[in-house]
Structures are given as C-alpha cells and as structure tokens.
Design a protein around this motif. Structure first.
Motif, PDB file in Angstrom:
ATOM      1  N   ASP A 188       6.756   2.918   3.154  1.00 47.43           N
ATOM      2  CA  ASP A 188       6.514   2.355   1.818  1.00 47.43           C
ATOM      3  C   ASP A 188       6.510   3.515   0.819  1.00 47.43           C
ATOM      4  OD1 ASP A 188       6.000   0.522  -0.175  1.00 47.43           O
ATOM      5  OD2 ASP A 188       3.850   0.382   0.246  1.00 47.43           O
ATOM      6  N   GLN A 191       1.363   0.062   7.932  1.00 50.25           N
ATOM      7  CA  GLN A 191       0.232   0.424   7.064  1.00 50.25           C
ATOM      8  C   GLN A 191      -1.041  -0.285   7.545  1.00 50.25           C
ATOM      9  OE1 GLN A 191       2.781  -0.903   3.778  1.00 50.25           O
ATOM     10  NE2 GLN A 191       2.101   0.883   2.610  1.00 50.25           N
ATOM     11  N   GLU A 245      -6.049   0.812  -9.378  1.00 55.33           N
ATOM     12  CA  GLU A 245      -5.116  -0.322  -9.392  1.00 55.33           C
ATOM     13  C   GLU A 245      -5.939  -1.518  -8.931  1.00 55.33           C
ATOM     14  OE1 GLU A 245      -0.927  -1.702  -7.289  1.00 55.33           O
ATOM     15  OE2 GLU A 245      -2.548  -0.902  -6.106  1.00 55.33           O
ATOM     16  N   PHE A 253       3.484  -8.220   1.737  1.00 55.74           N
ATOM     17  CA  PHE A 253       4.927  -7.946   1.730  1.00 55.74           C
ATOM     18  C   PHE A 253       5.676  -8.879   2.670  1.00 55.74           C
ATOM     19  CE2 PHE A 253       4.517  -3.156   0.436  1.00 55.74           C
ATOM     20  CZ  PHE A 253       4.026  -3.561  -0.791  1.00 55.74           C
ATOM     21  N   HIS A 264       6.050   1.623 -11.075  1.00 56.14           N
ATOM     22  CA  HIS A 264       7.035   1.673  -9.993  1.00 56.14           C
ATOM     23  C   HIS A 264       7.101   0.393  -9.168  1.00 56.14           C
ATOM     24  CE1 HIS A 264       3.206   2.421  -8.183  1.00 56.14           C
ATOM     25  NE2 HIS A 264       3.731   2.279  -6.978  1.00 56.14           N
ATOM     26  N   ASP A 265       6.288  -0.611  -9.506  1.00 55.59           N
ATOM     27  CA  ASP A 265       6.288  -1.874  -8.753  1.00 55.59           C
ATOM     28  C   ASP A 265       6.864  -3.028  -9.564  1.00 55.59           C
ATOM     29  OD1 ASP A 265       4.972  -0.744  -6.536  1.00 55.59           O
ATOM     30  OD2 ASP A 265       2.998  -1.126  -7.407  1.00 55.59           O
ATOM     31  N   TYR A 276       3.215   5.410   0.376  1.00 50.88           N
ATOM     32  CA  TYR A 276       1.971   4.628   0.379  1.00 50.88           C
ATOM     33  C   TYR A 276       1.570   4.304   1.826  1.00 50.88           C
ATOM     34  CZ  TYR A 276       1.980   4.436  -4.658  1.00 50.88           C
ATOM     35  OH  TYR A 276       1.934   4.790  -5.980  1.00 50.88           O
ATOM     36  N   PHE A 301      -0.351  -5.034   4.096  1.00 53.49           N
ATOM     37  CA  PHE A 301       0.999  -4.706   3.600  1.00 53.49           C
ATOM     38  C   PHE A 301       1.933  -4.709   4.820  1.00 53.49           C
ATOM     39  CE2 PHE A 301      -1.934  -3.553   0.325  1.00 53.49           C
ATOM     40  CZ  PHE A 301      -1.310  -4.019  -0.809  1.00 53.49           C
ATOM     41  N   ASP A 340      -5.007   3.524  -5.222  1.00 59.85           N
ATOM     42  CA  ASP A 340      -4.150   2.428  -4.784  1.00 59.85           C
ATOM     43  C   ASP A 340      -4.996   1.273  -4.264  1.00 59.85           C
ATOM     44  OD1 ASP A 340      -1.320   1.735  -4.230  1.00 59.85           O
ATOM     45  OD2 ASP A 340      -1.998   1.625  -2.158  1.00 59.85           O
ATOM     46  N   VAL A 341      -4.613   0.041  -4.611  1.00 62.34           N
ATOM     47  CA  VAL A 341      -5.238  -1.171  -4.067  1.00 62.34           C
ATOM     48  C   VAL A 341      -6.775  -1.084  -4.141  1.00 62.34           C
ATOM     49  CG1 VAL A 341      -5.210  -2.789  -2.113  1.00 62.34           C
ATOM     50  CG2 VAL A 341      -3.259  -1.315  -2.470  1.00 62.34           C
ATOM     51  N   ARG A 379      -5.549   8.295  -9.110  1.00 69.12           N
ATOM     52  CA  ARG A 379      -5.125   6.895  -9.302  1.00 69.12           C
ATOM     53  C   ARG A 379      -5.350   6.238  -7.939  1.00 69.12           C
ATOM     54  NH1 ARG A 379      -1.442   3.425  -6.445  1.00 69.12           N
ATOM     55  NH2 ARG A 379      -0.700   1.858  -7.897  1.00 69.12           N
ATOM     56  N   ARG A 410      11.572  -3.812  -5.447  1.00 71.79           N
ATOM     57  CA  ARG A 410      11.150  -2.823  -6.441  1.00 71.79           C
ATOM     58  C   ARG A 410      12.076  -1.618  -6.557  1.00 71.79           C
ATOM     59  NH1 ARG A 410       5.454  -2.010  -3.701  1.00 71.79           N
ATOM     60  NH2 ARG A 410       6.904  -1.962  -1.961  1.00 71.79           N
ATOM     61  N   ARG A 442      13.159   2.119  -9.476  1.00 69.64           N
ATOM     62  CA  ARG A 442      12.885   3.427  -8.866  1.00 69.64           C
ATOM     63  C   ARG A 442      14.134   4.289  -8.747  1.00 69.64           C
ATOM     64  NH1 ARG A 442       9.097   1.197  -3.842  1.00 69.64           N
ATOM     65  NH2 ARG A 442       7.395   0.437  -5.149  1.00 69.64           N
ATOM     66  N   HIS A 461      -5.385   1.589   3.317  1.00 67.71           N
ATOM     67  CA  HIS A 461      -4.658   1.633   4.589  1.00 67.71           C
ATOM     68  C   HIS A 461      -4.098   3.032   4.755  1.00 67.71           C
ATOM     69  CE1 HIS A 461      -2.116   0.062   1.265  1.00 67.71           C
ATOM     70  NE2 HIS A 461      -1.343   1.080   1.621  1.00 67.71           N
TER      71      HIS A 461
HETATM   72  C1  GLC Z   1       0.248  -0.480  -4.533  1.00 60.68           C
HETATM   73  C2  GLC Z   1       1.399   0.454  -4.883  1.00 60.68           C
HETATM   74  C3  GLC Z   1       2.638  -0.052  -4.198  1.00 60.68           C
HETATM   75  C4  GLC Z   1       2.400  -0.030  -2.702  1.00 60.68           C
HETATM   76  C5  GLC Z   1       1.179  -0.855  -2.338  1.00 60.68           C
HETATM   77  C6  GLC Z   1       0.744  -0.621  -0.920  1.00 60.68           C
HETATM   78  O1  GLC Z   1       0.415  -1.741  -5.045  1.00 60.68           O
HETATM   79  O2  GLC Z   1       1.535   0.522  -6.267  1.00 60.68           O
HETATM   80  O3  GLC Z   1       3.770   0.700  -4.534  1.00 60.68           O
HETATM   81  O4  GLC Z   1       3.524  -0.556  -2.045  1.00 60.68           O
HETATM   82  O5  GLC Z   1       0.075  -0.507  -3.148  1.00 60.68           O
HETATM   83  O6  GLC Z   1       0.199   0.655  -0.793  1.00 60.68           O
END
Ligand code: GLC
Length: 558
Positions: free
Chosen positions: A79, A194, A290, A167, A351-352, A82, A190, A226-227, A224, A422, A426, A122
């Motif tokens: 990913d 992960q 996020e 996903f 980026h998403d 990530y 995800f 994530d999740v 930043r 996405r 990118r 994760h």
């Molecule tokens: C967040 C990131 C994304 C990633 C996901 C899983 O939403 O912005 O790009 O795929 O987390 O880590």
C-alpha cells in the motif's frame, strides 16, 4: 443586497498565554509531499528523499510553512508504504537515515517544518512482530500483538466475524500454521498485508511511544497520524449488524471497528510526549490526525485540548460544488472543531482523493480548473490551517485513463473495480520539458516513472507554471503571501454577509472580504473596487461565475 447585517460570527478561543507566541501549526499551510511521486534523484523511476531535498526551494518559494512526508519506512509497498515493516528506519528505495537527517536540516534552514506520517493502526505482514506471531503458533505471545482468532464453522473454516475490509473482501485472512494446516484468522481492516495491531496489548503502545521519540529526537516537528479513528475494535469482535457490501466501502462504515472510546487515551499519551519535548526546547510539535468519522462533532472529540492538536476536516473535500453545501460544512467545522480550542484543518486534495480540477468539473465538463482555483482562494481565506497536496498548486487534473496493467492501488486489485482507484492522483509530478518523465527522474535515466505520465502533463510542468503569471502556481503563491501579510487571515473571526443563494461572502477580521460565486452566471461584486486577488479576471463591479475574490477595505457599511 450585499450590505445586510452579519448573520453570525464565530470566534476561536485559545488558551495560550499572552506572552507566548501562538503555536505555528494553528494557521500553518502544509504542503503534502507524496515521496514516491515528487522527484526521483536516483533514476529508478520512484521519488526519494534526496529528490525531496532538491525540491525544497520550490516548495519554500510557494510560501507554505512546512511539509508532510508520506511514509518512507521499510515496506514491501503493498500500500505504498502504509504497510510498515520497520518504524525506525528508511526504505532503501527512498534513501537512508542520513539522507532523512539532511532533509530535516535543509527544511529547517529554509524555515519549513517537517511533519512525518505515522501508521499505528496496522503494520506490514513483513514486520518482525507478525513474522514471529506466524512462526510461533496460536500460543505464542506475539499473536496477542494482533487480532488472531479461531474461525467459526466445524473446522474453523469461516472467519471469526462478518467484518469487511476497507479495500474490499473480508477483513480476516486465515494463516497456515507451521504444521502446514489451515489455522487461526487475523484481522486486517485494509489489505491482508496490513495486519491490524492490537492496541489492548500494552507492548504496542509502548513501542509507538518509542517510535515517536525516535523521530522527535531526529528533529521532526510533528506527525500526520494515519487512520487515527482506528486502533481499537469492539473487545468482543461481534458481528456487524450491517456489514458493508462485498466491494470497497468508505471509512467509518463499521462502528464496531472504528471510533472506539479507548483510542482517546492513546492521543492523550502522545500529546504528553509532544509536550514533554516542547517543555524541553520551547518548540511546538504537531499531531494531526486522519480522523474519518461521520460528523464534525464526532471529529471534535479528537481535538480536545489534551488530545490531537488537529484533524483533517474532510467534509470540505467531500462537499459538492454548491454554496449551500460549502456553507454548511464551514459552519459545522467552525462551530464544532474551532469550538474545542483547536483550529480547523482544511483540505481539498490528498493522495487518496480525485483531484479538485477533475472533481469539480461538473456534468457537462469544463468548469473544473476555474472552480478549483476559486476553491483554493476560499480555503486559504478560512480561519485555521490548510494542507496543499503536491500538484494541487499546478492545477493538475486527475489522470483518469491509466491502463489497467499500470494500476498499482490495492483497491483496484482487491475490488476489481476502478471506482475508487487512487493512482490517478499519484502520477509523478511534471517539472520541466515536453515529454515524460518531465524532469521527474534523474537526467540520463531510461527507467520510466512508476506510473505513466500523460502527454498533457506538458501543460502543467512547474517550469511552465513559474513562468506564467496567470498559472495556478502564482495564484497559490499570491494567496499564501497575502496570508503572511494580512493580519486578518489565518486564525481569527469569520462573519458571513448576506449573499444571493449561489454566492458565499464573508468578512475576516476588521475588513478583509472573500466572496465566492458558485453559480454559472456573474453577480455584482459585494465590495467596490478592484479585488486584491481573484481566481479569474473580474470586470469592474462584477464577480464572474465560478470565481472567488478577496478585497481589503471598502467593506459596505450600510
Ligand atoms: C490512510 C492513507 C491511505 C492508506 C490507508 C491505509 O487512509 O491515507 O493512503 O491506504 O490509510 O493505511
């Protein structure tokens, strides 16, 4: 018609003592660097940290306050980083720790803050913890670092519950035990690569505090996260009464897997770590989450004074191009989020998400660029902080026609659908020239960029944008410059002025006016005189369709 009294006024309170300057992040504009796609210094077709260093003066010139770097940690890249295999190192694909240190030093020399991505929900299935858990079998203590569970059905052949992954597909995968037989299942919201960490095991929290300190000691200014509404699941892992369809779904669909109360203790501990560093050297650190939760009020709980400093406010990004919709999300954010003492963190691109120029194009097409310019001026005029995603300042549209065999997003491979793919936002940045790689890869390289760049990227190179005073780049730069100069911008009050239904007009501070015409017809300008800055040419006294403009002074008094 535009001179009616103010409808309401919203003010942010702050608890910073008067003798201490406001923390930098409160009204910062941060530029998101998606490292893979920024600039490739080694010629392997993938951007890297040395490339980011080369591009820093460009970012500085734009006038932002800092950068956020997408994950650069060792990772199998399922990913695109990530999926982290080691939280305290740099993937050789992107450089090494020395290069990272040089990048931080360069950025600081240029007056830019450095925010890095951290992924606590994760890790990668290649992480040593997960490998240990697999090798050790069901009784191994490493299994409790994750969510391993026996399956249902006679032979455990059914997943432990009905949760779906973000996903696509089930949120559980079954492992083969060391004896070669199918064994327990593990949870992954995800991809299967992960595995979700089990934050009820205290070793996880302890490890991440070590990770925070590792990077803070190397000089980063913030994280930043994530999740950030993830991390904890319902302790019993019960079936969801409303499982998502067998297709990729959006965030927050499963309230049993998101937004659990325990997550707030983690943010309190992380805030305390940041404050410990601030107490030591007086420099403010930032935790920006996020936080994908249904409402602004839900999000407000994450930015209480002892939790995250900020959380991206995605409702602006998801609002359709409509004055009413924008007005509603802005009001919600200012009421609920700014009301906590934090500032709203506005975002239009990342980026998403499909880039604004394409998103705002409208059913008949052709409006995207004009509206994206107007949205940018609106965002930069709002109280609080903002994030700009690389390429946004070039007016890059989404690349919609990448061939299937070029797509790398796991969402595509897990759902079989292009719907939420996405990759299109990118595609590596175009810097110069008339053909791919447009200066993205090191000169002389014969390797293609990791995603193919369309020929029309030639119209959007940074070289071209810098030399054209009418470009998106100059609009962003001018807006950012004015943010530094005008005391009314950044933090402070916002008052709405009455406007026609397709227009939003507000006043910042003591008389800076921003008006946005979301409609397809021109309207009379709310303020006489030439705007200080406008997203399109404004004939005298007129605010054209799909246009935003700023004025200082000349505010109607009657
Ligand atoms: C967040 C990131 C994304 C990633 C996901 C899983 O939403 O912005 O790009 O795929 O987390 O880590």
């Amino acid at each position: 018609m535009f001179t009616a009294p103010v409808e309401d006024s919203i003010r942010r309170e702050t608890d910073t003592p008067a003798d201490r300057p406001q923390p930098w992040w409160r009204d910062a504009v941060v530029y998101q660097v998606y490292v893979r796609s920024f600039l490739d210094s080694t010629g392997d077709g993938v951007g890297d940290l040395a490339g980011v260093r080369v591009g820093l003066p460009y970012v500085r010139r734009l006038g932002v306050d800092g950068i956020w770097l997408s994950p650069f940690y060792p990772s199998p890249q399922h990913d695109h980083g990530y999926d982290v295999a080691d939280y305290c190192a740099v993937d050789p694909l992107y450089g090494d720790l020395h290069e990272f240190d040089r990048l931080v030093a360069d950025a600081h020399r240029l007056g830019l803050k450095v925010v890095i991505d951290i992924v606590p929900n994760h890790c990668s299935s290649a992480h040593p913890w997960f490998q240990e858990a697999l090798a050790g079998g069901p009784a191994d203590p490493a299994r409790s670092l994750f969510h391993f569970a026996d399956g249902r059905g006679e032979d455990g052949e059914l997943p432990p519950n009905n949760w779906r992954a973000m996903f696509g597909g089930p949120a559980w995968s079954r492992v083969r035990e060391t004896d070669g037989r199918p064994g327990q299942w593990y949870l992954h919201l995800f991809t299967p690569e992960q595995p979700d960490l089990n934050w009820r095991d205290h070793r996880v929290g302890r490890h991440f505090e070590h990770v925070l300190r590792f990077w803070l000691d190397r000089g980063v200014d913030g994280f930043r996260i994530d999740v950030a509404a993830g991390l904890f699941r319902h302790p019993e892992l019960p079936d969801s009464p409303d499982p998502a369809a067998d297709e990729r779904t959006r965030d927050s669909v499963n309230p049993l897997a998101w937004n659990q109360p325990e997550v707030h203790d983690v943010w309190r501990r992380w805030r305390a770590v940041c404050e410990e560093y601030t107490a030591r050297d007086g420099l403010d650190r930032l935790l920006v989450g996020e936080v994908s939760v249904p409402t602004a009020a839900d999000q407000a709980a994450y930015v209480r004074p002892d939790e995250l400093h900020q959380a991206f406010f995605f409702h602006l990004l998801s609002a359709p191009w409509s004055a009413g919709e924008f007005r509603k999300v802005i009001d919600d954010a200012l009421r609920d989020i700014a009301g906590t003492g934090s500032t709203v963190t506005w975002v239009l691109n990342n980026h998403d998400q499909v880039r604004t120029v394409t998103r705002y194009d409208g059913d008949t097409g052709g409006f995207g660029a004009t509206r994206a310019r107007a949205a940018a001026l609106l965002m930069l005029a709002l109280p609080g902080a903002a994030y700009v995603y690389q390429g946004e300042e070039l007016g890059l549209p989404e690349v919609l026609d990448l061939p299937d065999d070029a797509l790398t997003d796991p969402i595509f491979h897990r759902t079989g659908s292009r719907r939420y793919v996405r990759d299109g936002c990118r595609v590596p940045l175009p810097w110069s020239g008339h053909a791919s790689p447009f200066g993205f890869t090191a000169p002389g390289s014969t390797v293609q960029p990791w995603l193919p760049q369309p020929a029309w990227f030639a119209e959007h190179t940074t070289d071209r944008a810098l030399s054209d005073t009418g470009s998106f780049w100059h609009l962003y730069r001018e807006g950012l410059n004015l943010r530094r100069q005008l005391p009314q911008l950044g933090e402070g009050s916002l008052r709405w002025l009455e406007s026609p239904p397709q227009v939003l007009t507000f006043v910042r501070g003591d008389g800076m006016v921003c008006a946005v015409n979301f409609g397809d017809d021109p309207v009379p300008a709310p303020v006489p005189g030439i705007p200080l800055l406008a997203s399109a040419g404004c004939p005298p006294g007129t605010l054209p369709a799909n246009t935003a403009a700023w004025w200082v002074g000349g505010l109607p008094t009657s």
